[in-house]
Every structure is written in structure tokens, then in C-alpha cells.
Write a protein that holds these residues in place. Sequence first.
Motif, mmCIF file in Angstrom:
data_model
loop_
_atom_site.group_PDB
_atom_site.id
_atom_site.type_symbol
_atom_site.label_atom_id
_atom_site.label_comp_id
_atom_site.label_asym_id
_atom_site.label_seq_id
_atom_site.Cartn_x
_atom_site.Cartn_y
_atom_site.Cartn_z
ATOM 1 N N LEU A 118 0.836 -1.193 0.000
ATOM 2 C CA LEU A 118 0.000 0.000 0.000
ATOM 3 C C LEU A 118 0.876 1.249 0.000
ATOM 4 O O LEU A 118 1.978 1.258 0.569
ATOM 5 N N ASP A 119 0.380 2.328 -0.638
ATOM 6 C CA ASP A 119 1.113 3.593 -0.621
ATOM 7 C C ASP A 119 0.749 4.380 0.638
ATOM 8 O O ASP A 119 0.009 3.898 1.505
ATOM 9 N N VAL A 120 1.218 5.612 0.744
ATOM 10 C CA VAL A 120 1.004 6.399 1.962
ATOM 11 C C VAL A 120 -0.473 6.726 2.170
ATOM 12 O O VAL A 120 -0.894 7.051 3.286
ATOM 13 N N ASN A 121 -1.259 6.646 1.085
ATOM 14 C CA ASN A 121 -2.699 6.917 1.190
ATOM 15 C C ASN A 121 -3.516 5.655 1.428
ATOM 16 O O ASN A 121 -4.747 5.702 1.422
ATOM 17 N N GLY A 122 -2.843 4.527 1.608
ATOM 18 C CA GLY A 122 -3.539 3.287 1.863
ATOM 19 C C GLY A 122 -4.094 2.613 0.620
ATOM 20 O O GLY A 122 -4.886 1.663 0.721
ATOM 21 N N GLN A 123 -3.666 3.089 -0.567
ATOM 22 C CA GLN A 123 -4.126 2.495 -1.819
ATOM 23 C C GLN A 123 -3.160 1.412 -2.276
ATOM 24 O O GLN A 123 -1.934 1.534 -2.123
ATOM 25 N N THR A 124 -3.724 0.334 -2.852
ATOM 26 C CA THR A 124 -2.875 -0.743 -3.376
ATOM 27 C C THR A 124 -2.021 -0.210 -4.522
ATOM 28 O O THR A 124 -2.516 0.465 -5.428
ATOM 29 N N ILE A 125 -0.746 -0.531 -4.478
ATOM 30 C CA ILE A 125 0.192 -0.042 -5.502
ATOM 31 C C ILE A 125 0.091 -0.936 -6.736
ATOM 32 O O ILE A 125 0.099 -2.157 -6.644
ATOM 33 N N ASP A 126 0.013 -0.287 -7.885
ATOM 34 C CA ASP A 126 -0.102 -1.029 -9.140
ATOM 35 C C ASP A 126 1.288 -1.425 -9.647
ATOM 36 O O ASP A 126 2.300 -0.800 -9.313
ATOM 37 N N PHE A 127 1.301 -2.449 -10.481
ATOM 38 C CA PHE A 127 2.554 -2.991 -11.049
ATOM 39 C C PHE A 127 2.316 -3.186 -12.541
ATOM 40 O O PHE A 127 1.312 -3.767 -12.945
ATOM 41 N N TRP A 128 3.239 -2.681 -13.331
ATOM 42 C CA TRP A 128 3.045 -2.708 -14.778
ATOM 43 C C TRP A 128 4.157 -3.487 -15.461
ATOM 44 O O TRP A 128 5.349 -3.265 -15.213
ATOM 45 N N ILE A 129 3.769 -4.394 -16.329
ATOM 46 C CA ILE A 129 4.730 -5.090 -17.190
ATOM 47 C C ILE A 129 4.769 -4.339 -18.509
ATOM 48 O O ILE A 129 3.767 -4.263 -19.227
ATOM 49 N N ILE A 130 5.920 -3.770 -18.800
ATOM 50 C CA ILE A 130 6.075 -2.984 -20.022
ATOM 51 C C ILE A 130 6.724 -3.857 -21.088
ATOM 52 O O ILE A 130 7.818 -4.392 -20.885
ATOM 53 N N GLY A 131 6.025 -4.010 -22.205
ATOM 54 C CA GLY A 131 6.579 -4.742 -23.334
ATOM 55 C C GLY A 131 7.399 -3.802 -24.193
ATOM 56 O O GLY A 131 6.934 -2.722 -24.574
ATOM 57 N N MET A 132 8.604 -4.191 -24.502
ATOM 58 C CA MET A 132 9.496 -3.382 -25.336
ATOM 59 C C MET A 132 9.617 -4.054 -26.711
ATOM 60 O O MET A 132 9.144 -5.170 -26.931
ATOM 61 N N GLY A 133 10.279 -3.375 -27.617
ATOM 62 C CA GLY A 133 10.600 -3.990 -28.908
ATOM 63 C C GLY A 133 9.381 -4.505 -29.648
ATOM 64 O O GLY A 133 8.330 -3.868 -29.696
ATOM 65 N N LYS A 134 9.511 -5.710 -30.195
ATOM 66 C CA LYS A 134 8.446 -6.253 -31.032
ATOM 67 C C LYS A 134 7.187 -6.573 -30.230
ATOM 68 O O LYS A 134 6.081 -6.536 -30.777
ATOM 69 N N LEU A 135 7.316 -6.886 -28.955
ATOM 70 C CA LEU A 135 6.126 -7.097 -28.146
ATOM 71 C C LEU A 135 5.365 -5.785 -27.991
ATOM 72 O O LEU A 135 4.139 -5.733 -28.163
ATOM 73 N N GLY A 136 6.074 -4.738 -27.685
ATOM 74 C CA GLY A 136 5.417 -3.438 -27.561
ATOM 75 C C GLY A 136 4.751 -3.004 -28.850
ATOM 76 O O GLY A 136 3.688 -2.389 -28.837
#
Length: 915
Positions: A118-136
Motif C-alpha cells: 500500500l502507498d502512503v494513502n492506503g491504496q494498493t500499488i499497481d505494477f506494470w509489465i512494459i513490453g518493449m521492442g516487437k512485443l510493444g
Amino acid sequence: MGSTDSIEELPATADHSRYVQRIRRRYAADLGLLPEGVPDAVTITALVERLRAAGRPLASALRVARQLVLERLVVLDVERDAPLAHVTATMTALAEATLELALAQARADEDQRCGPPLDVNGQTIDFWIIGMGKLGARELNVSSDIDLVYVYEDDGQTTGKLSTSAHEYFSAVAKRLYALIGDTTDDGFVFRVDLALRPNGNSGPPVVSLGMLEEYFQVQGREWERFAWLKSRVVAPRLAVTSGRALPLRSLVTAFVYRRYLDYGIFEGLRQLHRKIREEAQRRAAGRPERANDVKLSRGGIREIEFIVQLLLVVRGGQFPEIRTRSTLKALGLLAGRGLMKPDTADKLAAAYVFLRRVEHRIQYLDDQQTHLLPTQDGDLTWIARSLGLHVCRPDACELLDRLGEIRELVATEFDALLHDGQAPMPGSGGKNGCRQCGTGPLPLDSEALADKLPPALAERVRQWNAQPRVMALRDESKLRLGKLVLRAALAVEAELCTIDAALRFVDWLEPLLRRDSYLALLVERPEVMKRLLRLLGLARWPMRYLMLHPGVIDELADPRLLHGRFDRSEYLDALDDRHAAWQRSGQADEDALLDTLRHAHHAEVFRTLVRDVEGLITVEQVADDLSALADATMDITLRWVWPRLKQRHREAPRFAVIAYGKLGGKELGYGSDLDVVFLYDDSDEADADRAQEVYGHCVRKMITWMTLRTAAGELFDIDTALRPNGNSGLLVTSIAAFERYQVGRGGNTAWTWEHQAVTRARFCAGSPDLAERFEAVRRQVLATVRDNEALKREVVGMREKVQKARPVKPEVFDVKHSPGGMMDAEFAVQYLVLAHGARHPALLDNAGNIALLQRAEGAGLLPPGIGSAAADAYRELRRAQHRARLDERPTQFPPEDLASERDAVLALWQAVFG
């Protein structure tokens, strides 16, 4: 023999692939779980769930799903000739679907261990998988690895019994992800995972926060990384994209990849990156000739097409967001549509890209290996050729290799032409203008060895430069660039491609740009631009002045269409609308961006007209027509962009018109002319007339600000509203009903005769089209009013004398505008003819320009035979003389004998009209 040929020419089948053979043996019972057709993310997710329902754990289900999808792709591609887009879309969907499932499982497992972060505001922190190159870019290969970067939203702490930092939590998630996706098990792997493109590469942490990524971009981000991030996008979780939660990441990446200027300095960064890749490919091929046939990394391979596209996108995408895209094929089409690449070149590169990618896939179908090398076994080559509809390879001929050779030569030629080393072709020495041994170098600007190679006048100017403190303080790289450019100018003089005056003007033009590396880089990277620039500077002086104000427009010289067209209003407005939409898509449609967009577009169009003008490709009248049409279009789109941004607006579309007077009204606009305009609105259907007046007043003030404000990109116009009813003491915007009352003389507040003179050249130029007819009706009513012609004559002559006293001219010179017999005399005569005779001769009411109206007046018998046509010809020549003088920054006053016949023709007109 015939039977052997027929066997060899049979269509290729998927079962030649040793990989397909293994899958069909190992997973025969599971092949039917995948529905017919091209798999997408939905069917792949459903397939994984079916496999899990049959008892497989997630890791196994993901891997088996991958094997079944690839087997299907081989069949679709080889046996059913599926388009490349279907194959790459399916592979991308496979990556997205499996990463989505793996991420959900990894987070659930880690949440169970230590609770959600959780962040300082008590919200769940998001996590992002960034596709690079040909996947992106949604262009994934069938046996490709996936380049990923893991970013979490913010710092924080987990809430479970085992409390850890968000960084530790997401590092553990990354490990679980790798186990689910990248580990090789009995069922193989889902994808090979490569995290080398993360901040600090393999020496950096596996996961970074958004704040860490921002700091890295600002402090340590390297030029080549901008190309890597060009294709990036969040590929999981999908909700982060659809909810807009990942938008701050997009803004961060966009600002890193794209600059708000033409970024030619990036050339050297990509050149160095490509040099390393080519050297590595050559090193691996040394002593192993089969490695020379790498369809991706060898000369003329897939990578070079991608580099061509990425380079042009990074250079131009900051200013032209409408060309931004991750897709290589889409980018080629956008670049051609924007005129940044010849359509034929774009088509050929697109065809080459598709062919090379299809060959690459077939290479990988053989054994599911991440390789791009053509196989050496004849049977494999024959299978690839047949699967592409080509004749099989024989000892004496191989259509596949021939086609590859042709395509790679085409790609390499285009690549080398774009990414040369910045050296201009060196004309032969031995000219007669003083350039000695110009072909040696490079030499810095402050080198005496450089000065010794220059014509004396150019050498002297450079020595004066070198004595300036700001030149002494330049970086060595900048001095080398400047030395290269000055030497190139000397070479052009040597080869008689330009005059020494042009070279000196070029140096004068460069002086204010000494610290603006992007423009210096542009000239170094585009020798053909510099060649055209030198020619332009040799034709007239004013282009240098314009280029000093707006140096970025020199990039227009790279467009081969520059000399072969005229201003096109529809094309101009469509391009700006596309750019506006692109700014909105990227979340960058702020007011500053739109102001600069208008200025860049307007300056570029003015410059195109200027080049055509000094090259003698269009007449003075055509120059004025095009500049006037450009001003009209720019005001129209300014209104369209301003109105939706007004908080006070009271209707979706304004009932509003911009009326052009003066030179703009008469379509005689010149370079740098101010705009005489009047703003009108229609409030006839408004319940609250005062509110309408207030809203349109806000609109006009905002429009004037947008058009007159000087930004980093320069300014658009000077606006003069003094011709509005009651002049500077009147309201800034007037209802069309009040305008009509003022002009036709109803009530105590009426227009003066000189205001009616101005109306002869007035016209609708922007706003609501239905108000154009309303205004024109009012205008014609005003002009067709029956007047006392003698009184009118006295007032017009009196006004002319008043102007003459305000602008005295020495008797020994002839001013083409203000002297007796000049353009102003002709204009006042035309205005009198329209006001005096318009009621009986409606043809004079048209805003057709002074030349046409003089001819019509003579045709109507209002002028003696020959007087009108002679004055019209004289007026045309006086405009040309004025125009040529201004282009070369010379006075518009001439020896009287130079334009004596033109002066006499206008004086004869004045005598015929006023006596």
C-alpha cells in the motif's frame, strides 16, 4: 525428370517442421482443445483454463498452450498463407494473455505471503509489465524472446504479517513471473524473458518505481534508449491501461522519447548503435560464411528497416505527433503520407519487411530456435522456398537467395543513404574561387588549417567569428560540426553551386545558431538540405532574415515536393486536425503545444511559398493569393481550436465571422504583413444578447492572443482591428446587425467615407460559412448606395492628400506605393469607381482585386479606352518591383526613369477619374 519436378513443386506442409513433429507426438490429445481459426487473447486464455481444468498447474498449462498455438500458426502460415499480421498478432496475444495470467498468480501468491503493498494513502500499488521492442509494437516473432521492463507505481509497504517494502515485494513478484513464464521445464517455456532494457541494464534492479524511472530518464537516459522505449507499452495488467491508471507512465516515456523540436542530434547515437550491431554480426560471421545470411542483423536485414523507421519517428515525432506509432508497417505509411519518405520507397521497404519477416518465421518454425540464419540443409531451404511460393533451390539457381539478395541490397541502400556519416559529397578541386584542398578534414572551426582552405572573404568572416568569446567557449564537437559546414559552403563556391555572397550569408545565418546543436546537426546530416539552402540564400536577402527568425523551417528543404505545388487549404487543415488529434491521444494537447503547432505549420507554409517565389516558380499574384489563403486557414483553425477551450461558451459551434480588410481582404498579402480584421457575430437567436457579446469578446481576445503571442516557436501575425466600427474606441467584436446599421447609415452612429473605401476590399475569411453570405449582402448594400459623386470625389481626393502629407517622398525618387503615379493612386481610383458606380454596374461590387476592377471599369465605359488596361498592367508591374525590392531587402524607391511608363499610366488613370 518431370515427376521429380512435380514432387519438388508440391506445396509445403507444416509437418516438415521438426518442432511441429515433436508437438504433434507429445500433445496429440490436447491439439483439439484449441478452436479452429486464428487464436486471439480470449481463445488463448480459455485454452489455458481448459488445460488447468484437466489437471495441469498454471505453469504447465501456459507452456502447453504456447506449444498448441505455435503448431496452429505453422499450419496457418505455411499451408494457408496467413498474412504476417495474423501471425504477429497471435504471438503478441499469446504473450499478453500468458503474462496477464502469470502476473495475477504471482501477485496472489506474494499477497498470501506478505500482504498487498500500500502507498502512503492506503491504496494498493499497481505494477506494470512494459513490453518493449516487437512485443510493444505487436510484431512479436514466433520464437522470439520478450523484452520486458517492470515498473511499480509508488513506494510503500506491505500489510501482512511479513511486512516488506514495495520494492522487495515487486522484486519477488518478478521472480515468480520468471518462474511461470521463462523457466524451462518438461513442457518447455512460455517465452524467454530478457530484462536487459531496464534502467541500468543488467546491473540495475529487476524492478523500478515510477519515480526511479523518471529520475533515470532525466539523469542517465542514453540516446539509444529512446529508440528502445519508442515501442514500449503496458502489456499487463490490462486493467491498468483501460482504467487510465498507467497514463503517468505514458507521459513520462513520451517526454523521454520525443523532443519538441526536429531532433537531428539523435543520428549519431543511432549510428554508433548500428555500427556496434554490424560489427558484432561481422565478428560472428568471421570464418563461418553461413552466418552472413542473417535476415535480421546482416546488412540489409530486418533491423535496418526498423532503424530507418525509428530514426525518422524520433527525429520528427516530437513536432509531428500524428506520425507516432509503434508498428513498423504503419509507420512507413504515415511517413509517406506526411511527405517524410517517398511513397515508392515506403512501399518497397514495407514489402521487404514483410518478406524478411516471413522468411524469419519459417527459419524459426523448423526447430523453434531463436535464430535468424538461413539453414544450410537443402531440404530446409527447399521447404522455405516452397512455403513462400518460390521455385526450389537448385545447384545452378535459387530464387529464394536471389530474392533475399535483391531485397537486402534495396534495404541497405536506403539505410546507408539515411544514416551516412554526415559527409557531403566532395566536388573535385581546381575551381577558380579560391578553395584549396577542401576535400581534406574534418577540421574545427577555429583551426587555421581550415581558414587556409577557404576563399579569402569566407576565411576573414570565420576569423572574426573565432575571436568572439562565445565561439571560443563552444564544445569541441560543435566546433567540428561548424568547421564541416563552413568547409561544405566553401566546396559549394568551389563547384560554382552557389555564390560567395550566398556562402557569406550562410555564415551570417549560422551565427545566432552557434549553440543550437539541433540545427547544426540537421545540416550535417542532410547535405542536400544545405545545398538547397545555399542556393536559396544566393537568390535574395530576405530568405536569410526569415530563416533567422524561424530556423526550423530549413527542414522543409528536404521535401522533394517543395518546388512542385501550391498552398492547399484542405491539406493544411487536415494535417493540423490530425496533429491536434494526435496531441489529444498522447495526452499532450495543452495550449502551449497547440500554439507551437500553429506556428510551426504556418512558418513552414510561408517558407514553401518563399522558396517557390525566389525560384521564380510562381508569380507575385500567386504569392499573394497563397499567403492570403494561408492566413485565412490559420485564423479558421485557430477559431476552431479556441472555441472549445472557452469556459464561457454558450453553444457548441460559434456564430462568428472574421472579416478581412486591407491587403488580406484584397488577397494582396505579403511576407510579414499585418492582418486588418474585423470580428462579427450573429446573436439573432440568442435570448441573452449581452451574454453573447461577452462570450464572443472573450473568444476574440483569446484568438488575438493565440495569433500574436511570441512563443519559443515564434509568432504568427500582428493583428490590427482599427477598422472596426468606431475604430479603436469601438467594441472589439460587433453583432452583424449593428455592423449593418453602422455601415448603411441608420441611426446617429454611421461610417465615414474612408470606411466605405475600406469595405471595397473587405471579405469573409474565417468562421461560420452562413455568415459569409450575410456579410457579403451587407457589403454589397453599402457599396451600391447611390452617392453624390462630386462630394465623394472631394472626400477621396482629400483622404489621398492626407496620406500623402503623412508619407512624404523626395522628388528625386519614385516610391512605388506613395509617390504620385504609384500604387496608392491606383487603389484610391478603384475605390472611387466602385463607390460611385457600383449601383449601376454590379460587376464592380465583386472583391476581384484592383487589376480586374480596372479592366471591368474600362469595359463598362467608365474609363477612356486603354486607360484602365494600361493602369492595370502598370499596377501589376509596380507590385512586382515592390516585391522584388523587399525580397532583396532594398528600398522600394527607384530612380524615376526606371518606372516612368508605369507611373505615367497611373497618373493618366488619376486624371481620367478625378480630373
